[in-house]
Design a protein around this motif. Sequence first.
Motif, PDB file in Angstrom:
ATOM      1  N   UNK A 212       0.818  -1.209   0.000  1.00  0.00           N
ATOM      2  CA  UNK A 212       0.000   0.000   0.000  1.00  0.00           C
ATOM      3  C   UNK A 212       0.856   1.265   0.000  1.00  0.00           C
ATOM      4  N   UNK A 213       2.112   1.148   0.406  1.00  0.00           N
ATOM      5  CA  UNK A 213       3.006   2.299   0.487  1.00  0.00           C
ATOM      6  C   UNK A 213       3.817   2.505  -0.786  1.00  0.00           C
ATOM      7  N   UNK A 214       3.608   1.674  -1.788  1.00  0.00           N
ATOM      8  CA  UNK A 214       4.406   1.785  -3.006  1.00  0.00           C
ATOM      9  C   UNK A 214       4.084   3.078  -3.750  1.00  0.00           C
ATOM     10  N   UNK A 215       5.071   3.539  -4.475  1.00  0.00           N
ATOM     11  CA  UNK A 215       4.919   4.722  -5.322  1.00  0.00           C
ATOM     12  C   UNK A 215       4.916   4.248  -6.767  1.00  0.00           C
ATOM     13  N   UNK A 216       3.829   4.527  -7.461  1.00  0.00           N
ATOM     14  CA  UNK A 216       3.672   4.085  -8.851  1.00  0.00           C
ATOM     15  C   UNK A 216       4.347   5.101  -9.774  1.00  0.00           C
ATOM     16  N   UNK A 217       5.482   4.722 -10.325  1.00  0.00           N
ATOM     17  CA  UNK A 217       6.171   5.609 -11.266  1.00  0.00           C
ATOM     18  C   UNK A 217       5.492   5.579 -12.626  1.00  0.00           C
ATOM     19  N   UNK A 218       5.237   4.373 -13.109  1.00  0.00           N
ATOM     20  CA  UNK A 218       4.505   4.162 -14.354  1.00  0.00           C
ATOM     21  C   UNK A 218       4.029   2.719 -14.339  1.00  0.00           C
ATOM     22  N   UNK A 219       3.475   2.247 -15.438  1.00  0.00           N
ATOM     23  CA  UNK A 219       2.890   0.901 -15.430  1.00  0.00           C
ATOM     24  C   UNK A 219       3.933  -0.202 -15.299  1.00  0.00           C
ATOM     25  N   UNK A 220       5.204   0.124 -15.488  1.00  0.00           N
ATOM     26  CA  UNK A 220       6.254  -0.890 -15.401  1.00  0.00           C
ATOM     27  C   UNK A 220       7.170  -0.728 -14.193  1.00  0.00           C
ATOM     28  N   UNK A 221       7.010   0.362 -13.452  1.00  0.00           N
ATOM     29  CA  UNK A 221       7.994   0.688 -12.421  1.00  0.00           C
ATOM     30  C   UNK A 221       7.319   1.158 -11.135  1.00  0.00           C
ATOM     31  N   UNK A 222       7.752   0.592 -10.017  1.00  0.00           N
ATOM     32  CA  UNK A 222       7.315   1.049  -8.695  1.00  0.00           C
ATOM     33  C   UNK A 222       8.527   1.150  -7.785  1.00  0.00           C
ATOM     34  N   UNK A 223       8.384   1.960  -6.729  1.00  0.00           N
ATOM     35  CA  UNK A 223       9.431   1.987  -5.720  1.00  0.00           C
ATOM     36  C   UNK A 223       8.819   2.352  -4.372  1.00  0.00           C
ATOM     37  N   UNK A 224       9.630   2.250  -3.343  1.00  0.00           N
ATOM     38  CA  UNK A 224       9.233   2.614  -1.985  1.00  0.00           C
ATOM     39  C   UNK A 224      10.202   3.660  -1.464  1.00  0.00           C
ATOM     40  N   UNK A 225       9.699   4.572  -0.657  1.00  0.00           N
ATOM     41  CA  UNK A 225      10.545   5.569  -0.001  1.00  0.00           C
ATOM     42  C   UNK A 225      10.227   5.496   1.498  1.00  0.00           C
ATOM     43  N   UNK A 226      10.861   4.557   2.172  1.00  0.00           N
ATOM     44  CA  UNK A 226      10.480   4.181   3.531  1.00  0.00           C
ATOM     45  C   UNK A 226      11.329   4.833   4.618  1.00  0.00           C
ATOM     46  N   UNK A 227      12.444   5.426   4.238  1.00  0.00           N
ATOM     47  CA  UNK A 227      13.376   5.921   5.245  1.00  0.00           C
ATOM     48  C   UNK A 227      14.070   7.174   4.736  1.00  0.00           C
ATOM     49  N   UNK A 228      13.961   8.262   5.482  1.00  0.00           N
ATOM     50  CA  UNK A 228      14.758   9.452   5.214  1.00  0.00           C
ATOM     51  C   UNK A 228      15.923   9.442   6.189  1.00  0.00           C
ATOM     52  N   UNK A 229      17.074   8.998   5.711  1.00  0.00           N
ATOM     53  CA  UNK A 229      18.217   8.801   6.603  1.00  0.00           C
ATOM     54  C   UNK A 229      18.673  10.123   7.216  1.00  0.00           C
ATOM     55  N   UNK A 230      18.316  11.240   6.592  1.00  0.00           N
ATOM     56  CA  UNK A 230      18.658  12.560   7.127  1.00  0.00           C
ATOM     57  C   UNK A 230      18.040  12.777   8.511  1.00  0.00           C
ATOM     58  N   UNK A 231      16.909  12.119   8.768  1.00  0.00           N
ATOM     59  CA  UNK A 231      16.260  12.250  10.079  1.00  0.00           C
ATOM     60  C   UNK A 231      17.124  11.680  11.197  1.00  0.00           C
ATOM     61  N   UNK A 232      17.988  10.732  10.857  1.00  0.00           N
ATOM     62  CA  UNK A 232      18.841  10.086  11.840  1.00  0.00           C
ATOM     63  C   UNK A 232      20.254  10.666  11.820  1.00  0.00           C
ATOM     64  N   UNK A 233      20.722  11.003  10.620  1.00  0.00           N
ATOM     65  CA  UNK A 233      22.072  11.535  10.457  1.00  0.00           C
ATOM     66  C   UNK A 233      21.991  12.820   9.629  1.00  0.00           C
ATOM     67  N   UNK A 234      21.914  13.984  10.285  1.00  0.00           N
ATOM     68  CA  UNK A 234      21.744  15.254   9.562  1.00  0.00           C
ATOM     69  C   UNK A 234      22.869  15.554   8.574  1.00  0.00           C
ATOM     70  N   UNK A 235      23.978  14.815   8.687  1.00  0.00           N
ATOM     71  CA  UNK A 235      25.109  15.059   7.798  1.00  0.00           C
ATOM     72  C   UNK A 235      24.837  14.639   6.358  1.00  0.00           C
ATOM     73  N   UNK A 236      23.841  13.784   6.126  1.00  0.00           N
ATOM     74  CA  UNK A 236      23.546  13.308   4.766  1.00  0.00           C
ATOM     75  C   UNK A 236      22.396  14.127   4.180  1.00  0.00           C
ATOM     76  N   UNK A 237      22.229  14.122   2.849  1.00  0.00           N
ATOM     77  CA  UNK A 237      21.217  14.971   2.220  1.00  0.00           C
ATOM     78  C   UNK A 237      19.796  14.649   2.675  1.00  0.00           C
TER      79      UNK A 237
END
Length: 452
Positions: A205-230
Amino acid sequence: MRKIALPDVFHPTSDEDYLKGAIETAKWIKKHEINDENGRHWAVNCQEGKKTDEVEETYLSNRTLYSGAAGIGFFFIQLYEVTKDEKYLDEAKKGLEFLIRTYEPDLSVKPGLHTGTAGEGFLALLLHDKTGEKRYFDHAVRIANDIYDKAIKEETADGLRIHWKSLYDYMGDGSVISYWIRIFKLTSESKYLTYAKTSLDSILDLRIEDDEKTIHWNLLNVHDYFPEVPDKGIIANFAHGTAGIVYLLTLYYEASKDEKYLRLAERGINFLEKIAIRDENSQIIPYIYLPGEEKPYDVFYLSLCHGPVGSAVVYRKLYKVTGDEKYLDGYRKFNQALINAGVPEKRSRGYWNHCICCGTSGFLLHFLTETELVPGQVNVSLAARTANTILNDAYVDDNGRRWYDAWTRVKPWNVDSNLGLFIGDAGNASAILSLYAKNKGIRITTLPEFED
């Protein structure tokens, strides 16, 4: 002429040195055992001058497969398998007894295989195999049931959805899916496969539909844990990102034969292929993908978590399940990426540590896995080079063998000897012991990601 024995500095590394190194590491781990009213367990790290930061306090537990008793117990099982010395099996059993004695159902609000109670259940299953002790198996099943009972349940238009209180990704709560599938295969009770499906559908249910052939997930913003990264970068790789979810989809397809989940896995692979950086014979998935940016974030983790080793785990599994040669080709290209990066000798940005999770020991486990999938003897040679690097970068004295590294990667000055399986000493010893076992033709227990 009098013959003088060469000092250790000129001693070529042999198989027996790998075994000796693992035994010396066990000695060091035993120096940090804790025996109290709850039984035997081990410190997470030695705290020899460093300060434990907030992230470590949150994620490093003395119970888990990742950093605690379950992982150290796993290492002692391997050492028993290789040496046949019952004292190592006894160490593993004592670690499990501590986990059983202190277990409470509420602990299963953190259900993951690596950082939650599923890892404790995994150790119980391994020790059941070694001892035939039924209560170990019963405890593993109890954990499987408690995890479901402790899930937050929500009825939606698409059916029941479940989650817990942490991250959905494979390194977080998502890996409980693999544990339920394991319990399903052992018990043939369909409810565990249903639990796995319900959890997987919740992640879908959390997937991001890019197009009919491609999906991805964005489950973690590592910046929230380590401000040194983008900020707002996408963690795409195994185990926190899309690659980890693809792995779970593939495991579920293998168990259920439901084609829907294989099709979704393929769409996730299409996203990884889209963002991969490649040349004619290698490819690598960025640690952090920055959509729309002209220049990628130039830090590449190389091992199991975020690197080609983790990518290879996913592609290897898809190849084993489907027989599709494109996944074998991808597996070989990830392997070549490690070679092109110069591991284990070259320390690029993102490769700091000796550990299974994000460092050299993960490379070694990769090079030892399915060497027949890689033409020639290149991985055999790389395995020896990698093991030698791990073994000889250790600090050794009368207390035993250990490694000093920074678990919090963006604080390289914050160094300690971490004892656990995925983060430190037990894992490094496990990896070199795995090479010893392979060279000697001894069958040894492997981590789930590297199983046949």
